[in-house]
Write an enzyme that holds these catalytic residues in place. Structure first.
Site, mmCIF file in Angstrom:
data_model
loop_
_atom_site.group_PDB
_atom_site.id
_atom_site.type_symbol
_atom_site.label_atom_id
_atom_site.label_comp_id
_atom_site.label_asym_id
_atom_site.label_seq_id
_atom_site.Cartn_x
_atom_site.Cartn_y
_atom_site.Cartn_z
ATOM 1 N N SER A 18 9.609 -0.799 6.883
ATOM 2 C CA SER A 18 8.562 -0.348 7.812
ATOM 3 C C SER A 18 7.242 -1.075 7.554
ATOM 4 C CB SER A 18 8.304 1.153 7.654
ATOM 5 O OG SER A 18 9.495 1.858 7.617
ATOM 6 N N VAL A 19 6.864 -1.179 6.286
ATOM 7 C CA VAL A 19 5.564 -1.773 5.967
ATOM 8 C C VAL A 19 5.600 -3.288 6.184
ATOM 9 C CG1 VAL A 19 3.933 -2.200 4.073
ATOM 10 C CG2 VAL A 19 4.909 0.076 4.387
ATOM 11 N N ARG A 92 2.658 8.094 -6.014
ATOM 12 C CA ARG A 92 2.950 6.653 -6.042
ATOM 13 C C ARG A 92 3.441 6.260 -7.433
ATOM 14 N NH1 ARG A 92 -1.672 7.623 -3.087
ATOM 15 N NH2 ARG A 92 -1.812 6.746 -0.977
ATOM 16 N N ASP A 152 -7.780 3.134 1.437
ATOM 17 C CA ASP A 152 -8.443 4.436 1.214
ATOM 18 C C ASP A 152 -9.905 4.367 1.671
ATOM 19 O OD1 ASP A 152 -6.211 5.618 -0.645
ATOM 20 O OD2 ASP A 152 -6.650 3.637 -1.430
ATOM 21 N N ARG A 155 -9.992 4.698 5.299
ATOM 22 C CA ARG A 155 -9.794 6.113 5.661
ATOM 23 C C ARG A 155 -11.087 6.906 5.459
ATOM 24 N NH1 ARG A 155 -3.881 6.137 2.619
ATOM 25 N NH2 ARG A 155 -2.679 5.575 4.462
ATOM 26 N N HIS A 179 -5.168 3.169 -6.476
ATOM 27 C CA HIS A 179 -4.688 3.528 -5.138
ATOM 28 C C HIS A 179 -3.674 4.644 -5.398
ATOM 29 C CE1 HIS A 179 -3.249 3.502 -1.060
ATOM 30 N NE2 HIS A 179 -2.032 3.149 -1.434
HETATM 31 N N1 LIG Z 1 -0.334 -0.191 -0.904
HETATM 32 C C1 LIG Z 1 -0.314 0.612 0.157
HETATM 33 O O1 LIG Z 1 -1.371 1.012 0.650
HETATM 34 C C2 LIG Z 1 0.972 1.041 0.747
HETATM 35 C C3 LIG Z 1 2.127 0.808 0.045
HETATM 36 N N2 LIG Z 1 3.317 1.212 0.554
HETATM 37 C C4 LIG Z 1 4.489 0.921 -0.275
HETATM 38 O O2 LIG Z 1 5.228 -0.142 0.322
HETATM 39 C C5 LIG Z 1 6.572 -0.071 -0.133
HETATM 40 C C6 LIG Z 1 7.522 -0.252 1.048
HETATM 41 O O3 LIG Z 1 7.448 0.852 1.909
HETATM 42 P P1 LIG Z 1 8.330 0.917 3.256
HETATM 43 O O4 LIG Z 1 8.287 -0.403 3.934
HETATM 44 O O5 LIG Z 1 7.942 2.137 3.982
HETATM 45 O O6 LIG Z 1 9.785 1.107 2.639
HETATM 46 P P2 LIG Z 1 11.165 0.669 3.337
HETATM 47 O O7 LIG Z 1 12.229 1.408 2.590
HETATM 48 O O8 LIG Z 1 11.084 0.817 4.794
HETATM 49 O O9 LIG Z 1 11.267 -0.893 2.998
HETATM 50 C C7 LIG Z 1 11.440 -1.401 1.726
HETATM 51 C C8 LIG Z 1 12.315 -2.630 1.842
HETATM 52 O O10 LIG Z 1 12.383 -3.282 0.567
HETATM 53 C C9 LIG Z 1 13.676 -3.878 0.504
HETATM 54 N N3 LIG Z 1 13.994 -4.240 -0.879
HETATM 55 C C10 LIG Z 1 14.311 -3.431 -1.907
HETATM 56 N N4 LIG Z 1 14.575 -4.170 -3.012
HETATM 57 C C11 LIG Z 1 14.410 -5.467 -2.658
HETATM 58 C C12 LIG Z 1 14.523 -6.704 -3.360
HETATM 59 N N5 LIG Z 1 14.873 -6.756 -4.648
HETATM 60 N N6 LIG Z 1 14.284 -7.849 -2.684
HETATM 61 C C13 LIG Z 1 13.952 -7.826 -1.369
HETATM 62 N N7 LIG Z 1 13.820 -6.675 -0.661
HETATM 63 C C14 LIG Z 1 14.046 -5.525 -1.306
HETATM 64 C C15 LIG Z 1 14.596 -2.820 1.082
HETATM 65 O O11 LIG Z 1 15.851 -3.341 1.446
HETATM 66 C C16 LIG Z 1 13.763 -2.304 2.250
HETATM 67 O O12 LIG Z 1 14.091 -2.971 3.450
HETATM 68 C C17 LIG Z 1 6.700 1.254 -0.873
HETATM 69 O O13 LIG Z 1 6.596 1.032 -2.270
HETATM 70 C C18 LIG Z 1 5.511 2.035 -0.369
HETATM 71 O O14 LIG Z 1 5.098 3.036 -1.273
HETATM 72 C C19 LIG Z 1 3.427 1.827 1.753
HETATM 73 C C20 LIG Z 1 2.302 2.067 2.511
HETATM 74 C C21 LIG Z 1 0.983 1.733 2.041
HETATM 75 C C1 LIG Z 2 1.831 5.083 1.085
HETATM 76 C C2 LIG Z 2 0.499 4.639 0.701
HETATM 77 O O1 LIG Z 2 0.275 4.164 -0.400
HETATM 78 C C3 LIG Z 2 -0.592 4.827 1.637
HETATM 79 O O2 LIG Z 2 -0.401 4.943 2.858
HETATM 80 O O3 LIG Z 2 -1.742 4.916 1.172
#
Ligand SMILES: NC(=O)C1=CN([C@@H]2O[C@H](COP(=O)(O)OP(=O)(O)OC[C@H]3O[C@@H](n4cnc5c(N)ncnc54)[C@H](O)[C@@H]3O)[C@@H](O)[C@H]2O)C=CC1
Ligand SMILES: CC(=O)C(=O)O
Length: 308
Positions: A18-19, A92, A152, A155, A179
Site C-alpha cells: 500500500s505504501v 511501530r 507527524d 499532521r 516517529h
Molecule cells: N514512516 C511512516 O510514516 C510510515 C511507515 N509505514 C510502514 O511502511 C511499511 C509498509 O506498509 P504497507 O505498505 O502498508 O504494508 P504492505 O503489507 O501493504 O506492504 C509491504 C510489502 O513489503 C513486501 N516485502 C516484505 N519483505 C520484503 C523483502 N524482503 N523484499 C521486498 N519486499 C518485501 C511485501 O511483500 C509487501 O508487498 C510498514 O512497516 C509500515 O509500518 C506505513 C505508513 C507510514
Molecule cells: C503507520 C505510520 O507510521 C504512520 O502513518 O504514521
C-alpha cells in the site's frame, strides 16, 4: 511542483504494498523523476502493481517498471517500504524483530549500491531501521535518512490550521523525536508567519496535551478503521524525494544521525542532492529537552537489542 528532472533520474521503491505504490503514484503524478522502479519479494503482486500503475502513466509519461533488486540498487534514490505493518493496537516498535530481518535481506539484495545514491527509509520503526541501514548499506551517513516525524509535523500543522483557521503553509511547527509513541511537539518554537503561536492563541497545557495525543495517535486511529495508512506518507515521501533530486534544500524534521543523541532521530535538517546537507539547531525549553532525550533513550534501547 517539479517541472521534470534535468537528467534521466530514477527512484526505486522496495516493497510494492500500500505504501510503496502510493509513493510511486505520487511520484508519477508530480513528475518527480523519469523512472520509478518497483521491487517486491512477492513477484506476481509487484508485476500486477506495475501494470496497474502503468495505466495511469499517460498523465505524465513517467516510466514505471518492475525491477530486480540489483537494478534498484543503481537508482538515484532507493525508498524502503518493505516489511510488516502494524496491526490495530500494535506500536511501530513492535515491528522491529520482523523488519530488522527484512531490512538486512533487502540491503544485501541491492548490493552493489550506487555510491551516490540516497536511501530513504519509510518502513517502521523508521528511526531504528534508519540507524541499521546506515550501518549495513556501506553509504555515508548523510546519504541514509528516514521519513521520521515529517508526517507527524504535517499532521500537527493540519490540526493547528483548523483551530486557527489559517493555512497550514503559514504555520511552522515541528514534532520531534521518534516517529512513534515517544515523540513530542516542540511547542516553544511553533510560529505563525513568524509570530509565536501564543500571541495568536493562548493554547493551555491540557489542549497542548490533547493535540499532541491526537497527532501521535492518528496513525493508529486510521489503522483501526482501514488497516493501514498510505496517502500521508505517499505525499511526504514523494516530497522528500523531490527535495533530494532537485536539491531544493527545505528544512524538514527527518530521521538522521545525531551525535548528541547517539541514534537516528528527527530534528530539523536541510535536505538536498547529497541527502542530509546540514542540521538546524532548534531552541528547546527544559521540558522539551527532557522529552527528546527520553525519546532517544527509547530508540537506543531498541538498537542495543541487536548489537552484539
Ligand atoms: N514512516 C511512516 O510514516 C510510515 C511507515 N509505514 C510502514 O511502511 C511499511 C509498509 O506498509 P504497507 O505498505 O502498508 O504494508 P504492505 O503489507 O501493504 O506492504 C509491504 C510489502 O513489503 C513486501 N516485502 C516484505 N519483505 C520484503 C523483502 N524482503 N523484499 C521486498 N519486499 C518485501 C511485501 O511483500 C509487501 O508487498 C510498514 O512497516 C509500515 O509500518 C506505513 C505508513 C507510514
Ligand atoms: C503507520 C505510520 O507510521 C504512520 O502513518 O504514521
Amino acid at each position: 511542483m517539479a517541472t521534470g528532472a534535468g537528467s534521466f533520474s530514477t527512484i526505486a521503491i522496495i516493497g510494492a504494498g500500500s505504501v510503496g505504490c502510493t509513493i510511486a503514484h505520487t511520484l508519477m503524478l508530480r513528475r518527480v523523476c523519469a523512472e520509478v522502479r518497483l521491487v517486491d519479494i512477492a513477484e506476481d503482486l509487484c508485476r500486477a502493481q506495475v501494470q496497474d500503475l502503468q495505466d495511469a502513466t499517460y498523465l505524465t509519461n513517467v516510466r514505471i517498471k518492475y525491477a530486480t533488486p540489483q537494478e534498484a540498487g543503481q537508482s538515484d534514490i532507493i525508498v524502503i517500504t518493505a516489511g510488516a505493518k502494524q496491526k490495530p493496537g500494535e506500536t511501530r516498535l513492535d515491528l522491529i524483530e520482523k523488519n530488522y530481518k527484512v531490512l538486512g535481506s533487502v540491503l544485501k539484495g541491492l548490493q552493489p549500491i550506487n555510491p551516490l545514491g540516497i536511501i530513504l527509509l519509510v518502513a517502521n520503526p523508521v528511526d531504528v531501521l534508519t540507524h541499521f541501514a546506515q550501518q549495513m548499506s556501506g553509504l555515508p551517513r548523510n546519504q541514509v535518512l528516514g521519513s521520521g516525524t515529517l508526517l507527524d509535523s504535517i499532521r500537527l500543522r493540519g490540526l493547528l490550521a483548523q483551530r486557527l483557521n489559517i493555512s497550514d503553509n503559514s504555520i511552522n511547527a515541528y514534532v520531534i523525536g521518534e516517529h512513534g509513541d515517544s515523540q513530542c511537539v516542540a511547542w516553544s518554537s511553533v510560529t505563525v508567519s513568524g509570530a509565536h503561536i501564543s500571541l495568536i492563541d493562548d493554547i493551555d497545557e491540557s489542549d497542548k496535551l490533547e493535540i499532541g495525543k491526537t497527532v501521535s495517535g492518528k496513525a493508529n486511529a486510521i489503522i483501526r478503521a482501514k488497516g493501514f495508512t498510505s496517502y500521508g506518507i505517499g505525499a511526504t515521501a514523494a516530497n522528500i524525494c523531490e527535495a533530494i533530486l532537485f536539491d531544493q534544500r527545505p528544512v524538514y524534521p527527518l530521521s538522521c544521525w545525531h551525535e548528541e543523541y547517539r541514534c537516528c532521530i528527527s530534528l530539523p535538517a536541510v535536505i538536498g542532492r547529497t541527502g542530509v546537507v546540514a542540521q538546524i539547531p532548534l531552541p528547546l525549553n527544559e521540558k522539551e529537552k527532557e522529552q527528546i532525550e527520553k525519546s532517544a533513550e527509547t530508540l537506543r534501547e531498541q538498537i542495543a537489542k541487536f548489537q552484539t
